[in-house]
Write a protein that holds these residues in place. Structure first.
Motif, short mmCIF file in Angstrom:
data_model
loop_
_atom_site.label_atom_id
_atom_site.label_comp_id
_atom_site.label_asym_id
_atom_site.label_seq_id
_atom_site.Cartn_x
_atom_site.Cartn_y
_atom_site.Cartn_z
N UNK A 112 42.11 59.20 50.81
CA UNK A 112 42.04 57.85 51.38
C UNK A 112 40.84 57.08 50.81
N UNK A 113 39.66 57.69 50.80
CA UNK A 113 38.48 57.00 50.27
C UNK A 113 38.66 56.65 48.80
N UNK A 114 39.22 57.57 48.04
CA UNK A 114 39.47 57.29 46.62
C UNK A 114 40.45 56.15 46.47
N UNK A 115 41.49 56.15 47.30
CA UNK A 115 42.49 55.08 47.23
C UNK A 115 41.87 53.72 47.57
N UNK A 116 40.97 53.68 48.54
CA UNK A 116 40.29 52.42 48.88
C UNK A 116 39.43 51.96 47.71
N UNK A 117 38.71 52.88 47.09
CA UNK A 117 37.87 52.52 45.94
C UNK A 117 38.73 51.98 44.79
N UNK A 118 39.88 52.58 44.57
CA UNK A 118 40.79 52.09 43.53
C UNK A 118 41.31 50.70 43.87
N UNK A 119 41.75 50.52 45.10
CA UNK A 119 42.33 49.26 45.54
C UNK A 119 41.32 48.12 45.39
N UNK A 120 40.13 48.29 45.93
CA UNK A 120 39.12 47.24 45.83
C UNK A 120 38.60 47.10 44.41
N UNK A 121 38.55 48.21 43.68
CA UNK A 121 38.12 48.14 42.28
C UNK A 121 39.06 47.29 41.45
N UNK A 122 40.35 47.46 41.64
CA UNK A 122 41.31 46.64 40.89
C UNK A 122 41.22 45.17 41.29
N UNK A 123 40.97 44.89 42.55
CA UNK A 123 40.87 43.49 42.97
C UNK A 123 39.68 42.81 42.31
N UNK A 124 38.52 43.46 42.34
CA UNK A 124 37.34 42.88 41.70
C UNK A 124 37.48 42.78 40.20
N UNK A 125 38.02 43.83 39.58
CA UNK A 125 38.20 43.85 38.13
C UNK A 125 39.18 42.77 37.69
N UNK A 126 40.31 42.68 38.37
CA UNK A 126 41.33 41.70 37.98
C UNK A 126 40.84 40.26 38.19
N UNK A 127 39.97 40.06 39.16
CA UNK A 127 39.38 38.74 39.35
C UNK A 127 38.62 38.32 38.10
N UNK A 128 37.81 39.23 37.57
CA UNK A 128 37.05 38.92 36.36
C UNK A 128 37.93 38.86 35.12
N UNK A 129 38.96 39.69 35.06
CA UNK A 129 39.84 39.67 33.88
C UNK A 129 40.43 38.28 33.66
N UNK A 130 40.93 37.69 34.72
CA UNK A 130 41.58 36.39 34.56
C UNK A 130 40.60 35.23 34.68
N UNK A 131 39.38 35.49 35.13
CA UNK A 131 38.33 34.46 35.09
C UNK A 131 37.86 34.26 33.65
N UNK A 132 37.54 35.37 32.98
CA UNK A 132 36.98 35.28 31.63
C UNK A 132 38.05 35.28 30.54
N UNK A 133 39.20 35.93 30.81
CA UNK A 133 40.38 35.79 29.95
C UNK A 133 40.09 36.11 28.48
N UNK A 134 39.49 37.26 28.24
CA UNK A 134 39.00 37.61 26.90
C UNK A 134 40.09 38.21 26.02
N UNK A 135 40.09 37.81 24.77
CA UNK A 135 41.01 38.29 23.76
C UNK A 135 40.82 39.79 23.53
N UNK A 136 41.90 40.49 23.30
CA UNK A 136 41.83 41.93 23.06
C UNK A 136 41.35 42.22 21.62
N UNK A 137 40.71 43.39 21.43
CA UNK A 137 40.24 43.75 20.08
C UNK A 137 41.34 43.71 19.03
N UNK A 138 42.52 44.20 19.37
CA UNK A 138 43.60 44.25 18.40
C UNK A 138 43.91 42.85 17.85
#
Length: 446
Positions: free
Chosen positions: A305-331
């Motif tokens: 359960x604790x790991x699942x909560x960390x994953x859930x909130x981690x993806x929310x925070x990470x995805x917020x920054x992903x689409x805020x900064x919208x950075x081009x991939x290395x490829x």
């Protein structure tokens, strides 16, 4: 004569006690195994249904919330309910616990919630039925199984009502994301040029974070194409590292790939290889360490359960920054500005680059698992064996998380800044989960 009778009775009592203890130990072992197998069954269906990593984390967190809350309600002890600690989660309505077996009820709760959140309900039903057939062979009374499953379903209904308020349903009806046409912005990548994954995930209700942007990252290096720019140097590092991988580095890249939808292309034919998501890998680690350390069922459920909560909130925070900064991939960048024929070792995922999701959720998971099992918990991870890769041995959760993070550089899909700053965000998220969600009551200070 009297002493002889007393001695015989003592021996009979010792044998009976020993037999009862063995029976109890066997029952406990069976119930822990049943719980792990229920989690594995849910994972099998998540993989088959090809859920994206953020969506998979949502399925896991609510399924394990139901299981954990059922066990706490039935057993308690030093463990505390998450009700009142997580937004919108209230204690369940009064449940009749007479004749209920906690492990069976928790297993049912996990499976019922999972079934409600996946596509392949029939597949999970079939796997669940096999588990309940094994339960029936263990000698549990029919009325005990029935009462336990009833309570499990009641808890599942309570958790599903809570889950319905997290904005997931609303995000399903938002318009399709259109990539921005500006220099340095993310663009779909080969071979499938798939649409952006979960561009509105920042709108999902977090569990321990104050908001998706609570741990907003510093901006990545400014986009530039000149050879003396920081952005160009970061991209060139990705190219150079990818061209000089040692066998061990290549193995690490593939070990932590965790791509739920790897698109194989052979001529005009395309087909997908389904694999475990990054969150699924870390939950597998949680389960393996629980087994390897001999954790009881409540601690095992807490770890999931604790790991699942960390994953859930981690993806929310990470995805917020992903689409805020919208950075081009290395490829995309390397092919356009450095080497048009270069290809990464791993298939580039279909969403913006910054930060590295693996770095965020791996570090967050390591924080909460370290909190539960200690800083020097060595373990063997066999998660990728079904995918043809050997087990790996780690001296700690943080060592595993660091390897998962750098694997994205080896794989050619992240710049170093995304990895290192992602680790910082993951540390903050993990600390927040431990601080806000206190499931294990600490002893009172004397």
């Amino acid at each position: 004569m009297k002493n002889w009778i007393v001695t015989c009775l003592a021996i009979v009592g010792l044998v009976a006690t020993s037999g009862w203890a063995q029976q109890t130990a066997d029952t406990d072992a069976f119930e822990r195994q049943l719980f792990h197998r229920a989690h594995d069954a849910l994972t099998e269906v998540i993989v088959a249904d090809i859920f994206s990593p953020p969506v998979a984390s949502r399925i896991y967190v609510y399924a394990h919330a139901a299981a954990y809350e059922t066990l706490v309600l039935s057993q308690g002890g030093p463990y505390r309910s998450a009700a009142g600690q997580l937004p919108g989660l209230t204690p369940p309505p009064s449940l009749t616990l007479t004749g209920v077996h906690p492990a069976l009820a928790a297993t049912e709760a996990l499976l019922v919630v999972g079934r409600s959140l996946v596509f392949s309900e029939k597949r999970l039903d079939d796997l669940a039925e096999k588990l309940w057939q094994q339960v029936g062979k263990q000698g549990y009374a029919t009325q005990t199984i029935t009462a336990s499953r009833t309570v499990g379903r009641q808890m599942a209904s309570h958790i599903l009502a809570w889950a319905a308020g997290d904005q997931y349903k609303q995000t399903r009806s938002l318009r399709r994301y259109t990539p921005q046409k500006k220099p340095g912005a993310w663009l779909p990548t080969p071979p499938g040029y798939m649409a952006a994954v979960e561009p509105y995930w920042r709108r999902i209700r977090p569990l321990t974070l104050d908001s998706a942007a609570q741990y907003k990252l510093v901006a990545p290096p400014e986009f530039a194409t000149t050879t003396d720019s920081r952005f160009y140097r970061s991209a060139r590092e990705v190219r150079d590292v990818g061209n000089q991988l040692s066998p061990e580095q290549r193995l690490i890249a593939n070990y932590w790939d965790c791509n739920p939808f790897y698109l194989n292309t052979q001529g005009h034919m395309n087909f997908a290889s389904k694999k475990l998501s990054p969150g699924g890998h870390w939950l597998a680690i949680a389960g393996q360490v629980a087994r390897q350390s001999g954790a009881d069922l409540l601690k095992t459920s807490t770890a999931y359960f604790l790991t699942a909560v960390a994953l859930f909130d981690g993806f929310i925070g990470c995805w917020d920054d992903k689409y805020r900064y919208n950075v081009i991939r290395p490829e995309t960048y390397i092919n356009a500005h450095i080497d048009e024929s270069w290809k990464p070792v791993l298939q580039t995922p279909p969403f913006p680059e910054y930060p590295s999701g693996h770095s965020v959720i791996s570090t967050a998971s390591a924080v909460v698992l370290t909190h539960l099992f200690g800083p020097n918990r060595a373990f063997t991870d066999s998660t990728e064996v079904p995918y043809g890769l050997p087990p790996r041995r780690f001296t700690s959760f943080h060592q595993a998380a660091a390897e998962a993070a750098v694997s994205r550089l080896y794989g050619g899909i992240h710049y170093r800044e995304a990895i290192e700053n992602g680790q910082k965000q993951g540390q903050q998220v993990g600390n927040q989960v431990v601080r806000k969600l206190q499931l294990v009551a600490l002893p009172a200070k004397k």
